[in-house]
Write a protein that holds these residues in place. Structure first.
Motif, PDB file in Angstrom:
ATOM      1  N   UNK A 232      13.094  -6.991 -16.267  1.00 60.72           N
ATOM      2  CA  UNK A 232      14.465  -7.400 -15.923  1.00 60.72           C
ATOM      3  C   UNK A 232      14.567  -8.894 -15.601  1.00 60.72           C
ATOM      4  N   UNK A 233      13.594  -9.452 -14.888  1.00 64.71           N
ATOM      5  CA  UNK A 233      13.682 -10.860 -14.502  1.00 64.71           C
ATOM      6  C   UNK A 233      13.723 -11.758 -15.742  1.00 64.71           C
ATOM      7  N   UNK A 234      12.966 -11.397 -16.774  1.00 66.93           N
ATOM      8  CA  UNK A 234      12.927 -12.197 -17.999  1.00 66.93           C
ATOM      9  C   UNK A 234      14.214 -12.008 -18.813  1.00 66.93           C
ATOM     10  N   UNK A 235      14.700 -10.779 -18.860  1.00 67.94           N
ATOM     11  CA  UNK A 235      15.967 -10.512 -19.538  1.00 67.94           C
ATOM     12  C   UNK A 235      17.094 -11.318 -18.901  1.00 67.94           C
ATOM     13  N   UNK A 236      17.109 -11.353 -17.568  1.00 63.72           N
ATOM     14  CA  UNK A 236      18.161 -12.068 -16.857  1.00 63.72           C
ATOM     15  C   UNK A 236      18.103 -13.565 -17.170  1.00 63.72           C
ATOM     16  N   UNK A 237      16.906 -14.086 -17.303  1.00 66.29           N
ATOM     17  CA  UNK A 237      16.767 -15.510 -17.623  1.00 66.29           C
ATOM     18  C   UNK A 237      17.296 -15.807 -19.024  1.00 66.29           C
ATOM     19  N   UNK A 238      17.026 -14.932 -19.975  1.00 66.51           N
ATOM     20  CA  UNK A 238      17.535 -15.134 -21.343  1.00 66.51           C
ATOM     21  C   UNK A 238      19.059 -15.001 -21.360  1.00 66.51           C
ATOM     22  N   UNK A 239      19.579 -14.082 -20.553  1.00 68.32           N
ATOM     23  CA  UNK A 239      21.035 -13.955 -20.411  1.00 68.32           C
ATOM     24  C   UNK A 239      21.620 -15.273 -19.915  1.00 68.32           C
ATOM     25  N   UNK A 240      20.967 -15.865 -18.907  1.00 70.50           N
ATOM     26  CA  UNK A 240      21.447 -17.126 -18.346  1.00 70.50           C
ATOM     27  C   UNK A 240      21.393 -18.250 -19.373  1.00 70.50           C
TER      28      UNK A 240
END
Length: 248
Positions: A232-240
């Motif tokens: 999730x932390x990596x997904x959130x960064x790509x979302x950002x």
């Protein structure tokens, strides 16, 4: 007569504490030698016992001094404190209920509703305790000390509820295979940042990107997110990154 070290040992307190009590006039030793050594008598020990008793009841040192010096009505003050302690006991019972519900939901894999999750966070002290581990990490790793900041309980509850709601939505998008730049995700991020802006917090696309980058580089915060959902932390960064590219 007892030395300051004797008294500290007897009362299970510290020499530094006793020195401070002397400095503010709360516990003045019966004698002080020409060499500056403090010597305490029986009456001093009895007064210290009262001081420690009132401290257990969460009286401030100023209030304790006023009580022991006869400047406050002891009976009325204790009755009031008794009522406060009863309220605290009742509140702790509510906290225990909330914890038990959380344990039950974790075992059964069922999400608690937001109102139930945050029912117990009603005082600044509870929030300080909840944030203690995070604050200690920030102080140790980045020399940033947030422990002395005043906490607005109502505002913190609102922020916590929004964070829970936002993470829940983002994790659902991730689990359902949404692309990081999907319109629905971008709209949810926009709504989240609008909320932060109303609260006077950093809320630009770049702020969001910087925050998610911090989340994946800092072990403590990355683990917090990864415990909710692996990756999730990596997904959130790509979302950002996608959001920043679209709305910068």
């Amino acid at each position: 007569m007892y030395t300051v070290r004797d008294v500290a040992k007897i009362a299970h307190t510290t020499v530094k504490t006793l020195h401070y009590y002397h400095k503010i006039g709360l516990l003045v030793p019966e004698q002080t030698t020409e060499a500056g050594y403090r010597l305490y008598g029986k009456n001093d020990l009895e007064r210290l016992q009262q001081i420690l008793f009132y401290k257990e009841l969460d009286f401030s040192l100023k209030e304790i001094k006023q009580l022991l010096d006869g400047k406050l009505d002891r009976e009325k003050t204790l009755i009031h404190q008794k009522a406060l302690l009863k309220q605290r006991i009742e509140h702790y019972h509510e906290l225990i209920k909330t914890i038990n519900l959380s344990i039950k939901s974790a075992k059964e894999g069922v999400d608690l509703d937001m109102d139930t999750m945050f029912k117990g966070f009603e005082t600044e002290q509870e929030w300080q305790e909840a944030l203690k581990e995070q604050n200690e990490h920030l102080k140790k790793e980045y020399n940033v000390d947030l422990s002395n900041q005043i906490i607005n309980v109502e505002s913190m509850n609102e922020l916590a509820l929004e964070a829970q709601s936002f993470n829940k939505d983002m994790i659902r998008f991730f689990q359902e295979g949404f692309a990081p730049g999907h319109l629905a995700i971008m709209e949810r991020v926009k709504k989240h940042l609008s909320f932060l802006k109303r609260k006077g917090l950093p809320s630009s696309p770049q702020d969001f990107l910087n925050q998610t980058k911090f989340f994946i580089t800092d072990d403590f915060h990355r683990n917090m997110l990864e415990q909710q959902q692996v990756g999730y932390s990596y997904f959130l960064h790509v979302v950002a990154e996608n959001f920043c590219h679209q709305f910068k």
